[in-house]
Design a protein around this motif. Structure first.
Motif, PDB file in Angstrom:
ATOM      1  N   GLU A 528       0.740  -0.922   0.354  1.00 49.94           N
ATOM      2  CA  GLU A 528      -0.053  -0.315  -0.071  1.00 49.94           C
ATOM      3  C   GLU A 528       0.968   1.439   0.070  1.00 49.94           C
ATOM      4  O   GLU A 528       1.400   1.390   0.855  1.00 49.94           O
ATOM      5  CB  GLU A 528      -1.048   0.392   1.449  1.00 49.94           C
ATOM      6  N   GLN A 529       0.161   2.288  -0.505  1.00 51.01           N
ATOM      7  CA  GLN A 529       1.023   3.210  -0.845  1.00 51.01           C
ATOM      8  C   GLN A 529       0.604   4.458  -1.514  1.00 51.01           C
ATOM      9  O   GLN A 529      -0.045   4.676  -2.365  1.00 51.01           O
ATOM     10  CB  GLN A 529       1.980   3.367  -1.838  1.00 51.01           C
ATOM     11  N   GLY A 530      -0.182   5.550  -0.208  1.00 52.15           N
ATOM     12  CA  GLY A 530      -0.572   6.352  -0.514  1.00 52.15           C
ATOM     13  C   GLY A 530      -1.383   7.645   0.174  1.00 52.15           C
ATOM     14  O   GLY A 530      -0.883   7.642   1.978  1.00 52.15           O
ATOM     15  N   VAL A 531      -2.072   8.677   0.480  1.00 52.04           N
ATOM     16  CA  VAL A 531      -2.795   9.853   1.406  1.00 52.04           C
ATOM     17  C   VAL A 531      -3.974   9.356   1.474  1.00 52.04           C
ATOM     18  O   VAL A 531      -4.804   9.665  -0.198  1.00 52.04           O
ATOM     19  CB  VAL A 531      -2.422  10.491   0.780  1.00 52.04           C
ATOM     20  N   PHE A 532      -4.742   9.546   2.346  1.00 52.30           N
ATOM     21  CA  PHE A 532      -6.342   9.006   2.059  1.00 52.30           C
ATOM     22  C   PHE A 532      -6.848   9.670   3.122  1.00 52.30           C
ATOM     23  O   PHE A 532      -5.965   9.730   4.565  1.00 52.30           O
ATOM     24  CB  PHE A 532      -6.382   7.334   2.799  1.00 52.30           C
ATOM     25  N   PRO A 533      -7.911  10.956   3.484  1.00 54.98           N
ATOM     26  CA  PRO A 533      -7.853  11.225   1.584  1.00 54.98           C
ATOM     27  C   PRO A 533      -7.035  12.085   0.952  1.00 54.98           C
ATOM     28  O   PRO A 533      -6.089  12.363   1.524  1.00 54.98           O
ATOM     29  CB  PRO A 533      -9.141  11.781   2.472  1.00 54.98           C
ATOM     30  N   LYS A 534      -6.930  12.475  -0.501  1.00 51.05           N
ATOM     31  CA  LYS A 534      -5.844  13.001  -0.691  1.00 51.05           C
ATOM     32  C   LYS A 534      -6.491  14.391  -0.555  1.00 51.05           C
ATOM     33  O   LYS A 534      -5.629  15.695  -0.509  1.00 51.05           O
ATOM     34  CB  LYS A 534      -6.055  13.031  -2.845  1.00 51.05           C
ATOM     35  N   SER A 535      -7.645  14.911  -0.292  1.00 48.64           N
ATOM     36  CA  SER A 535      -8.038  16.371  -0.012  1.00 48.64           C
ATOM     37  C   SER A 535      -9.375  15.829   1.075  1.00 48.64           C
ATOM     38  O   SER A 535      -9.406  15.324   1.352  1.00 48.64           O
ATOM     39  CB  SER A 535      -8.885  16.599  -1.580  1.00 48.64           C
ATOM     40  N   ALA A 536      -9.411  16.855   2.101  1.00 54.45           N
ATOM     41  CA  ALA A 536     -10.214  17.118   3.408  1.00 54.45           C
ATOM     42  C   ALA A 536     -11.258  18.370   3.028  1.00 54.45           C
ATOM     43  O   ALA A 536     -10.039  19.651   3.267  1.00 54.45           O
ATOM     44  CB  ALA A 536      -9.710  16.500   4.163  1.00 54.45           C
ATOM     45  N   ILE A 537     -12.148  18.812   3.206  1.00 50.97           N
ATOM     46  CA  ILE A 537     -12.682  19.890   3.516  1.00 50.97           C
ATOM     47  C   ILE A 537     -12.894  20.028   4.547  1.00 50.97           C
ATOM     48  O   ILE A 537     -14.375  19.188   5.288  1.00 50.97           O
ATOM     49  CB  ILE A 537     -13.758  19.568   2.174  1.00 50.97           C
ATOM     50  N   ILE A 538     -12.973  21.087   5.558  1.00 54.15           N
ATOM     51  CA  ILE A 538     -13.218  21.415   6.503  1.00 54.15           C
ATOM     52  C   ILE A 538     -13.605  23.178   6.582  1.00 54.15           C
ATOM     53  O   ILE A 538     -12.518  23.994   6.506  1.00 54.15           O
ATOM     54  CB  ILE A 538     -12.136  21.126   8.093  1.00 54.15           C
ATOM     55  N   ILE A 545      -3.271  17.229   0.268  1.00 53.69           N
ATOM     56  CA  ILE A 545      -1.787  16.597  -0.053  1.00 53.69           C
ATOM     57  C   ILE A 545      -0.948  16.100  -0.753  1.00 53.69           C
ATOM     58  O   ILE A 545      -1.474  14.894  -1.338  1.00 53.69           O
ATOM     59  CB  ILE A 545      -1.811  15.726   0.895  1.00 53.69           C
ATOM     60  N   GLY A 546       0.009  15.932  -1.296  1.00 48.58           N
ATOM     61  CA  GLY A 546       0.810  15.606  -2.271  1.00 48.58           C
ATOM     62  C   GLY A 546       1.879  15.446  -1.516  1.00 48.58           C
ATOM     63  O   GLY A 546       2.764  16.505  -0.472  1.00 48.58           O
ATOM     64  N   ILE A 547       2.935  14.236  -1.278  1.00 46.44           N
ATOM     65  CA  ILE A 547       4.188  13.643  -0.908  1.00 46.44           C
ATOM     66  C   ILE A 547       4.863  13.074  -1.703  1.00 46.44           C
ATOM     67  O   ILE A 547       4.600  12.337  -2.803  1.00 46.44           O
ATOM     68  CB  ILE A 547       3.720  12.590   0.234  1.00 46.44           C
ATOM     69  N   GLN A 608      -0.516   9.176  10.730  1.00 45.49           N
ATOM     70  CA  GLN A 608      -1.713   9.750  11.081  1.00 45.49           C
ATOM     71  C   GLN A 608      -1.057  11.242  10.988  1.00 45.49           C
ATOM     72  O   GLN A 608       0.068  11.758  11.637  1.00 45.49           O
ATOM     73  CB  GLN A 608      -1.679   9.342  12.113  1.00 45.49           C
ATOM     74  N   MET A 609      -2.090  12.031  10.170  1.00 49.16           N
ATOM     75  CA  MET A 609      -1.421  13.124   8.995  1.00 49.16           C
ATOM     76  C   MET A 609      -2.561  14.512   9.905  1.00 49.16           C
ATOM     77  O   MET A 609      -3.222  13.961   9.780  1.00 49.16           O
ATOM     78  CB  MET A 609      -0.876  13.726   8.401  1.00 49.16           C
ATOM     79  N   GLU A 610      -1.749  15.303  10.897  1.00 54.78           N
ATOM     80  CA  GLU A 610      -2.320  16.493  11.210  1.00 54.78           C
ATOM     81  C   GLU A 610      -2.868  17.779  10.678  1.00 54.78           C
ATOM     82  O   GLU A 610      -1.243  18.017  11.346  1.00 54.78           O
ATOM     83  CB  GLU A 610      -2.724  16.686  12.640  1.00 54.78           C
ATOM     84  N   GLU A 626      -4.182  10.819   6.952  1.00 54.35           N
ATOM     85  CA  GLU A 626      -3.497   9.019   6.722  1.00 54.35           C
ATOM     86  C   GLU A 626      -2.630   8.478   5.647  1.00 54.35           C
ATOM     87  O   GLU A 626      -3.169   8.316   4.709  1.00 54.35           O
ATOM     88  CB  GLU A 626      -4.559   7.728   7.107  1.00 54.35           C
ATOM     89  N   ILE A 627      -1.304   8.851   6.153  1.00 49.00           N
ATOM     90  CA  ILE A 627      -0.346   8.006   4.736  1.00 49.00           C
ATOM     91  C   ILE A 627      -0.045   6.657   4.852  1.00 49.00           C
ATOM     92  O   ILE A 627       0.226   6.617   6.569  1.00 49.00           O
ATOM     93  CB  ILE A 627       1.051   9.232   5.175  1.00 49.00           C
TER      94      ILE A 627
END
Length: 634
Positions: A528-538, A545-547, A608-610, A626-627
């Protein structure tokens, strides 16, 4: 007569090849305990926490649902004394949430929490961490546990208009800086002076720069101590413009052979025995319809029953050895224990007591039970949908493999070609449907197991490598099947070639099941490889996010905001249980774009990313992500 002699000779050859194959497995394989698959997302008390008040319970949140036993959570105090703890319980509303009550108040001191749970697919989830209940009188080392860099000049995440003449650090407590270094964006050491402590303020240090800094990003590394205790950290600044840091990256790996042992051999025995028995019974009932050498098939079915039974028994023994610390009454509550027991019972009833359609029903049910003990039973791998796909996949493999073996064993001595022409054509239709089902369900399950990956992360994982091997072998099966259909049309001329292709197909099937036996104990999460979700709306603000690259080592994290392009400050917090936490300010590049660069992804698994964004009015908006970092979780 020549054709009959060929058949007798073929049986001897197959027997002489199968027996060495079994001996090879027994000599090659060694006992292996699988690595943990499900990381812990959160714990309370937190790792490294220094508490003013003693906690009343231990709480854990796993990535996937787990099974528990009496010793799943153990709390050990000073002098290595176990703390009285009630049996851990699952939250009825969330099977990932575990709670263990502390009936007695903890006295001040340091405590270790030892965790050992079991994921639904039977793998151990082990972890340990420490926390402390604050003592009335604390030493300098204990006080330093809350020690950190309070502020710096240049500040973290700032872009300076010119090269600084010095670097200043202000810590929360008096300390001694033992190591200090500055590196440029090419990972080269920058010449600097020695850290000088401010005589009027022991928390303050100054480091003179020996030369002008060129344009780009710099990392500042420091180590500080009080007594025997040491802390270190890194922060970043840039001169005139932001540039990504250069560094090494990689994906952690291990050998496939480290995952091959007696347990995988037991899986293989159970697979070959049960799938051949169930599929062969269907072949006897609906394809051959009692025609052909039925006694020979029924003699061979004794071997398949024995293989399946031995496989289940060996699995049970090895699982008991691996979980010998678990009491028997709790051991039998694990799904990977009681389901195989039911499989043995159904297998025996179907083989020795039942006949005809009822036997086939019991054997097919036994096959389907595998679908709720493997990866597909885990919610993060697809849950109910994956279980259904796995069930179709297993039944299709059984129809194909059992029919193939039944076709070879039931060829009569007389009128062999006529029998093959009739029965072979019927079987080819069943086999075609099975092969299509195997291919489609296999692709869909793999997509459920690993929803986001790159070619590199897929091929770097042992799970991905074995999937590729299965695909290659599957293509070979398709090619053999194509040849067989051609030979069936000219069976009077091509009869011997057809038999040869059938036997090759059996050998390929055996290898595929070897791959499957190893795959069942590998973690798809390694690919597995990715960022979840790629976009967040708050609060109507969108953060994307991009890595680059998304693997262990030096990375660049980009954050793009829509609808709120400018913030007063953007800070990123990365956590990975039990105790890894990194926080850094992001560089502002304007127009809602922010960047960070550094060694942020230190290990494979889930990070976990904030993203904490502070508006000019002082309001803070938090975006959770989440990365998933590919590689083996050691």
């Amino acid at each position: 007569l020549g054709f009959s002699h060929f058949l007798v000779h073929s049986e001897v050859v197959m027997r002489n090849r199968v027996i060495p194959l079994l001996v090879f497995f027994a000599l090659l394989f060694h006992t292996h305990i699988a690595l943990a698959h499900s990381p812990i997302e959160k714990m309370l008390p937190q790792a490294g926490a220094v508490l003013e008040n003693a906690p009343t319970q231990i709480e854990l949140w796993f990535e996937d649902p787990v099974e528990l036993f009496q010793g799943s959570i153990v709390v050990v105090g000073e002098q290595n004394k176990n703390v009285t703890l009630e049996k851990p319980q699952l939250d009825p509303n969330d099977k990932r949430h575990v709670i263990a009550m502390l009936p007695n108040q903890l006295s001040p001191g340091k405590f270790s929490v030892k965790i050992e749970a079991i994921s639904y697919d039977g793998h151990q989830v082990k972890e340990n961490y420490q926390f402390e209940v604050k003592k009335p009188v604390r030493s300098q080392e204990e006080m330093l546990q809350n020690f950190k860099l309070e502020r710096s000049s240049p500040e973290d995440g700032t872009i300076l208009s010119k090269s600084p003449e010095q670097i200043e650090l202000w810590f929360t407590d008096a300390t001694k800086v033992t190591v200090f270094g500055v590196f440029d964006d090419q990972d080269k050491v920058v010449p600097i002076g020695e850290p000088i402590q401010d005589p009027a303020n022991p928390n303050h240090f100054t480091v003179k720069m020996s030369s002008q800094l060129h344009k780009g990003t710099y990392s500042v590394h420091w180590y500080a101590t009080v007594g025997q205790f040491e802390k270190n950290s890194v922060y970043y600044f840039a001169v005139q413009k932001y540039t990504p840091l250069k560094g090494s990256n990689g994906i952690s790996k291990d050998s496939i052979f480290s995952h091959v042992g007696f347990l995988q051999f037991a899986h293989w025995l159970a697979f070959v025995g049960l799938l051949s028995l169930a599929g062969g019974s269907l072949f006897e009932l609906f394809v051959a319809r009692g025609r052909g050498n039925v006694p020979r098939w029924r003699m061979a079915s004794n071997l398949f029953y024995g293989m399946a039974s031995l496989g289940f028994i060996v699995e049970f023994i090895l699982n008991r050895i691996n979980y010998k610390q678990v009491q028997w009454n709790e051991f039998f509550t694990f799904s990977f224990v009681w389901i195989p027991i039911i499989q043995i019972i159904l297998l025996t009833l179907g083989f020795w007591i039942s006949k005809g359609v009822f036997r086939l029903t019991l054997l097919s049910t036994t096959v389907l039970l595998w679908a709720i003990t493997g990866h597909s039973s885990t919610p993060s791998y697809g849950g109910t949908w994956s279980i259904l796909l796995d069930g179709f996949h297993l039944l299709a493999v059984s129809v194909w493999l059992g029919g193939l073996i039944g076709l070879l064993l039931m060829i009569p001595k007389e009128n062999s070609l006529d029998w093959l022409k009739v029965v072979g054509k019927t079987y080819s239709k069943w086999a075609l449907g099975s092969i299509l089902t195997i291919g489609i369900s296999g692709v869909l399950m793999s997509n459920n197991y690993v929803t986001s990956y790159s070619i590199e992360s897929f091929l770097a994982s042992n799970w991905g490598k074995l999937i590729i091997i299965k695909m290659v072998l599957f293509i070979e099966i398709l090619f053999i099947g194509f040849l067989q259909m051609r030979y069936l049309k000219k069976i009077s001329i091509m009869g011997l070639r057809l038999l040869k292709q059938l036997k090759i197909e059996v050998y390929v099937a055996g290898i595929i099941l070897v791959v499957a036996a190893v795959l069942i104990d590998l973690s798809p999460k390694e690919a597995e490889q990715g960022v979840f979700p790629k976009s967040a709306i708050i609060k109507e603000v969108k953060a994307t996010i991009g890595i680059t690259p998304l693997k262990m080592g030096t990375n660049e994290i980009s954050i793009r905001f829509d609808n709120q392009p400018d913030f007063k400050q953007v800070r990123v917090k990365l956590t990975m249980p039990p105790d890894w936490i990194v926080e850094d300010n992001a560089f502002s590049l304007g127009n809602g774009e922010y960047r960070l660069t550094g060694d942020f992804l230190h290990a494979a698994g889930v990070v976990q990313m904030e993203v904490h964004a502070v508006t000019t009015q002082g309001e803070e908006i938090t975006f959770p992500f989440e990365i998933r970092v590919p590689g083996v979780m050691f």
